[in-house]
Scaffold this active site. Structure first.
Site, PDB file in Angstrom:
ATOM      1  N   SER A   1       0.805  -1.218   0.000  1.00  0.00           N
ATOM      2  CA  SER A   1       0.000   0.000   0.000  1.00  0.00           C
ATOM      3  C   SER A   1       0.840   1.271   0.000  1.00  0.00           C
ATOM      4  CB  SER A   1      -0.942   0.024   1.208  1.00  0.00           C
ATOM      5  OG  SER A   1      -0.238   0.302   2.392  1.00  0.00           O
TER       6      SER A   1
ATOM      7  N   LYS B   1       1.405   3.917   7.407  1.00  0.00           N
ATOM      8  CA  LYS B   1       0.625   4.800   6.538  1.00  0.00           C
ATOM      9  C   LYS B   1       1.084   6.245   6.704  1.00  0.00           C
ATOM     10  CE  LYS B   1      -2.401   1.901   4.692  1.00  0.00           C
ATOM     11  NZ  LYS B   1      -1.624   0.702   5.064  1.00  0.00           N
TER      12      LYS B   1
END
Length: 239
Positions: free
Chosen positions: A159, A197
């Site tokens: 991701s 993230k």
């Protein structure tokens, strides 16, 4: 793979049904896992149902059926009151307290290299529990670190590929609990799952933003996310 909280809830339901034949209430599950609200229990039950471990029986209150247990069934994972998980935790064994990363250790006389502990894996994808291995250290250039305490995590997932972070990379993290918008952080969600993230703020909420258009930005209330450190470096091995 189940997270520790998912396993704890599954075993709690299993043991309660063995004892009384009746599943525990949501309040009992919340208290047993030391969660702040029943919404966390709903998420855990949904995850267990999606993975085929439990089934909800229609038209019956509190009706749950345990279909299977993990292959590595471990009764020691039954929830204990007051258990507070960390971003770094064991996989299937008895949880061990995790000390703060030790001060970096110079490994060369000239001080140009520092030994940093590899503490486990971190998800760059759908959050998973970080898994404490701490079986080895890695040596990094001293000028990569700067001040503070540091640890390393192995990346699982894709991701963050547009930020140059790939599956199998090792990220170097400066230990800390604060972040600025745009920082890439280790974030602990709901005291249960860890992910790598980009940190953003959306009003009063916190956004965990992927660097891959295949993944959606996830928005959480500020009480659901704890920053565990910021990215300061990356190591990639070519085989």
């Amino acid at each position: 793979m189940l997270t520790r909280k998912q396993q704890e809830l599954l075993l709690f339901i299993h043991e309660r049904m063995k004892e009384s034949g009746v599943p525990p209430s949501f309040d009992e599950m919340k208290d047993a896992l030391d969660l702040a609200s029943k919404s966390g229990i709903h998420r855990l039950i949904t995850a267990l149902e999606e993975r085929g471990f439990i089934r909800r029986l229609p038209n019956r209150a509190r009706a749950l059926e345990v279909i299977k247990l993990p292959e590595a069934y471990n009764p020691s994972l039954q929830p204990r009151r007051g258990f507070s998980p960390s971003v770094i935790e064991g996989s299937l064994g008895k949880p061990q307290p995790v000390a703060a990363p030790a001060a970096p250790k110079p490994v060369a006389d000239n001080g140009n290299s520092i030994s940093v502990p590899v503490m486990g894996r971190i998800a760059a994808g759908v959050p998973i529990s970080a898994i404490q291995n701490n079986t080895h250290d890695i040596v990094v250039p001293a000028d990569m670190l700067g001040s503070g305490e540091h640890y390393a995590l192995e990346v699982k997932g894709d991701s963050m590929i547009d930020a140059g972070i790939f599956d199998g990379d090792t990220v170097i993290i400066r230990n800390g609990s604060t972040a600025s918008p745009g920082d890439i952080v280790v974030a602990l969600v709901d005291d249960e799952e860890a992910t790598l993230k980009r940190f953003r703020r959306k009003g009063a909420s916190i956004a965990l933003e992927a660097a891959n258009p295949a993944y959606e930005t996830r928005i959480f209330g500020p009480d659901r996310v704890k920053v565990q450190g910021k990215l300061v470096g990356l190591i990639r091995r070519y085989h």
